[in-house]
Motif scaffolding. Structure first.
Motif, PDB file in Angstrom:
ATOM      1  N   HIS A 134      -2.818  -1.275   6.518  1.00 20.75           N
ATOM      2  CA  HIS A 134      -3.503  -1.620   5.268  1.00 20.75           C
ATOM      3  C   HIS A 134      -2.741  -2.720   4.522  1.00 20.75           C
ATOM      4  CE1 HIS A 134      -5.785   2.484   5.016  1.00 20.75           C
ATOM      5  NE2 HIS A 134      -5.942   1.857   6.171  1.00 20.75           N
TER       6      HIS A 134
ATOM      7  N   ASP B  94       0.851  -1.193   0.000  1.00 18.68           N
ATOM      8  CA  ASP B  94       0.000   0.000   0.000  1.00 18.68           C
ATOM      9  C   ASP B  94       0.889   1.247   0.000  1.00 18.68           C
ATOM     10  OD1 ASP B  94      -2.444   1.340  -0.048  1.00 18.68           O
ATOM     11  OD2 ASP B  94      -2.581   1.442   2.134  1.00 18.68           O
TER      12      ASP B  94
ATOM     13  N   HIS C   1       0.312   5.645   0.610  1.00 16.15           N
ATOM     14  CA  HIS C   1      -0.535   6.826   0.800  1.00 16.15           C
ATOM     15  C   HIS C   1       0.325   8.072   0.625  1.00 16.15           C
ATOM     16  CE1 HIS C   1      -4.487   5.299   2.259  1.00 16.15           C
ATOM     17  NE2 HIS C   1      -3.762   4.206   2.403  1.00 16.15           N
TER      18      HIS C   1
HETATM   19 MG    MG Z   1      -4.534   2.176   2.030  1.00 19.60          MG
END
Ligand code: MG
Length: 159
Positions: A43, A9, A11
């Motif tokens: 995540h 993941d 961000h």
């Molecule tokens: Mg995420």
């Protein structure tokens, strides 16, 4: 039978958001943008767990269009992944993960992150691996435009 899953993941770092990693508030000058608390580490671990179950990804389980997950603590997602594993009669063997962040320094908070994740998964902290690396100044992570995380999970399932 041992099943493994992989998770990844990213961000974006932005001003005016808290930086939450592994459930720890880093009090950094920028935070991760996202619908939930944008805890990129959790995540990635969730995706690894869902992957081991063959149960899609975090976006399917917790759509970012669902107001219930707006600013939600990502430990909620971890607990749901653990619940699904229990429902399938499985148990988590271990999870391992790496955070790729140029800043802030992750090391001093690793222990607390590990405890948070182990608690949410009802797992011995020795079964939770968290490592951190900078990106040597290279790419989006090196320019502090975002933070990435990758994870693997091993889950023992009845079949
Ligand atoms: Mg995420």
């Amino acid at each position: 039978m041992i099943h493994v899953g992989i998770g990844y993941d990213v961000h974006r770092l932005t001003e005016g958001r808290k930086l939450i990693l592994g459930g720890v508030d880093f009090h950094h000058d920028k935070g991760l943008d996202g619908h939930s608390d944008a805890d990129v580490l959790i995540h990635a671990i969730c995706d690894a767990l869902f992957g081991a179950l063959g149960e899609g990804d975090i976006g399917q389980h917790f759509p970012n269009t669902d107001p219930r997950w707006h600013n939600a603590p990502s430990s909620t997602f971890l607990r749901e992944a653990a619940r699904l594993i229990n429902l399938r009669g499985g148990r988590i063997v271990n999870v391992d993960s790496t955070i790729i962040a140029q800043a802030p320094k992750i090391g001093p908070r690793l222990r607390q992150m590990k405890m948070n994740i182990a608690t949410a998964l009802d797992l011995n902290p020795e079964r939770v691996g968290i490592k951190a690396t900078t990106n040597e100044g290279l790419g989006f992570a090196g320019r502090e435009e975002g933070i990435a995380a990758m994870a693997v999970a091993s889950v023992d399932l009845p079949h």
